[in-house]
Scaffold this active site. Structure first.
Site, PDB file in Angstrom:
ATOM      1  N   TYR A 135       0.832  -1.206   0.000  1.00 17.71           N
ATOM      2  CA  TYR A 135       0.000   0.000   0.000  1.00 17.71           C
ATOM      3  C   TYR A 135       0.868   1.259   0.000  1.00 17.71           C
ATOM      4  CZ  TYR A 135      -3.332   3.582   1.459  1.00 17.71           C
ATOM      5  OH  TYR A 135      -4.084   4.731   1.542  1.00 17.71           O
ATOM      6  N   ARG A 142       1.564   6.845  -6.773  1.00 16.77           N
ATOM      7  CA  ARG A 142       0.466   7.778  -7.035  1.00 16.77           C
ATOM      8  C   ARG A 142       0.914   9.219  -6.831  1.00 16.77           C
ATOM      9  NH1 ARG A 142      -5.174   7.185  -3.752  1.00 16.77           N
ATOM     10  NH2 ARG A 142      -3.708   6.996  -2.003  1.00 16.77           N
ATOM     11  N   TYR A 195      -0.762  12.945   6.724  1.00 15.92           N
ATOM     12  CA  TYR A 195      -0.327  11.930   7.677  1.00 15.92           C
ATOM     13  C   TYR A 195       1.166  12.064   7.955  1.00 15.92           C
ATOM     14  CZ  TYR A 195      -4.574   9.004   7.602  1.00 15.92           C
ATOM     15  OH  TYR A 195      -5.845   8.515   7.752  1.00 15.92           O
ATOM     16  N   ARG A 208     -11.265  13.212   2.156  1.00 17.87           N
ATOM     17  CA  ARG A 208     -12.212  12.341   2.855  1.00 17.87           C
ATOM     18  C   ARG A 208     -13.529  12.210   2.082  1.00 17.87           C
ATOM     19  NH1 ARG A 208      -8.959   9.422   6.005  1.00 17.87           N
ATOM     20  NH2 ARG A 208      -7.724  10.726   7.401  1.00 17.87           N
ATOM     21  N   GLU A 314     -13.972  -1.222   6.323  1.00 17.44           N
ATOM     22  CA  GLU A 314     -13.919   0.100   5.703  1.00 17.44           C
ATOM     23  C   GLU A 314     -15.227   0.319   4.965  1.00 17.44           C
ATOM     24  OE1 GLU A 314     -10.264   1.497   3.847  1.00 17.44           O
ATOM     25  OE2 GLU A 314     -11.410   2.031   2.041  1.00 17.44           O
TER      26      GLU A 314
END
Length: 326
Positions: A135, A142, A195, A208, A314
């Site tokens: 991940y 990305r 983060y 979000r 999730e």
């Protein structure tokens, strides 16, 4: 140029289809005339029939293929799908960067620069590979593609999810358009793009949620939402509590969206949901928590791995409504 969301066990009839996700297994490998993202994750509690989720439009779309992206466009709205196989010479970081770089070139060529929503799926999302969790490799690739295309990696970024499936290529589906999305953040959480470094060399590049305004409509896309407060995972080992916390986070996002929207609030029951559950045996506990809060909402349950190994569930959601002219 209205967008219509189709969700059914019945296949989509040929016609004005912008793009489709085929949710669940098995998939026979057949591809329709429109872009299709096969979501290679088992449906839970719904038998073995795959579920069809499609975006429909009210007039025939244009179709094309560019650098492996199958896409359709109607007016100022575009849906596309790209899948990239990994191999000895193409790891997940490189596949992620390549997929997004091609995506951005397509959007530039079509004059539709604004990403609204992305759905990312990859195999073995929590596995370490060459010293870095997969991940985190995806996030690194990305972010490099965003920067290579001179795009923001903080602030005005699209809604997205990233989940792990059993096998298959990196699969990315996206909706984009000519008008920018309005990013929505959660005051209970640190924005993902901010983060701290303990979560990898590059932060995840997503908001979000996002509010989007095609002509005559308002769409709300809520990104994959888990049991995170601040930037830390909470309720470790308790899937019911993680589900409740995820819904609390979605409610906080809805409150923030209401503040930003000129059209008023979406309610939990106004949305449709995909719920990703790490362990199939947890379906009953998760479904009970969902029923207590959103009993009347359309909800799909799938078995998939969440981006942090300690997270057991999730939830993503979306809502669509007509906007009356003033």
């Amino acid at each position: 140029m209205a967008l219509i969301f189709h969700s059914s066990a019945n296949p989509v009839a040929a016609g004005h289809v912008l793009g489709e996700s085929l949710v669940g297994e098995p998939w026979n490998g057949a591809t329709p005339a429109w872009p299709l993202q096969p979501l290679r994750a088992p449906l839970l509690g719904a038998g073995s029939t795959p579920w069809h989720e499609a975006w429909l439009v009210d007039s025939p779309p244009l179709a094309g293929e560019s650098e492996g992206i199958r896409w359709r466009r109607q007016g100022d709205q575009l849906f596309g799908v790209i899948e990239i196989d990994e191999g000895p010479d193409v790891g997940l970081q490189a596949a992620s960067e390549a997929a997004y770089a091609r995506l951005f070139r397509l959007l530039d060529a079509q004059g539709l620069p604004h990403l609204w929503r992305l759905w990312n799926y990859m195999a073995d999302i929590n596995q370490d590979q060459q010293g870095l969790e997969r991940y985190r490799q995806f996030n690194l690739g990305r972010a490099q593609a965003f920067e290579g295309a001179s795009r923001c990696v903080v602030g005005r970024v699209p809604a997205a999810c990233a989940l792990g499936v059993r096998s298959g290529p990196l699969s990315v589906a996206f909706l984009a358009g000519s008008t920018p999305a309005v990013p929505v953040e959660n005051p209970r959480q640190v924005s993902a793009f901010l983060y701290p470094g303990e979560y990898g060399p590059r932060s995840p590049t997503f908001s979000r949620a996002a509010l989007v305004y095609p002509p005559g409509q308002e769409l709300l896309f809520i990104s994959g939402t888990a049991s995170i407060v601040g930037h830390q995972s909470v309720h470790l080992g308790d899937v019911a509590a993680q589900t409740r916390e995820s819904l609390d986070n979605i409610e906080a996002v809805l409150a923030e969206a209401q503040r930003l929207s000129p059209r008023g609030a979406f309610a939990l029951a106004d949305l449709s949901y995909r719920v990703y559950i790490r362990h199939a045996a947890d379906l009953g506990a998760v479904r009970a928590e969902m029923a207590g809060r959103v009993a009347s909402a359309e909800t799909l349950y799938l078995q998939a791995d969440v981006c942090r190994s300690e997270l057991l569930v999730e939830i993503e959601a979306q809502g669509l409504r007509v906007v009356q002219a003033a």
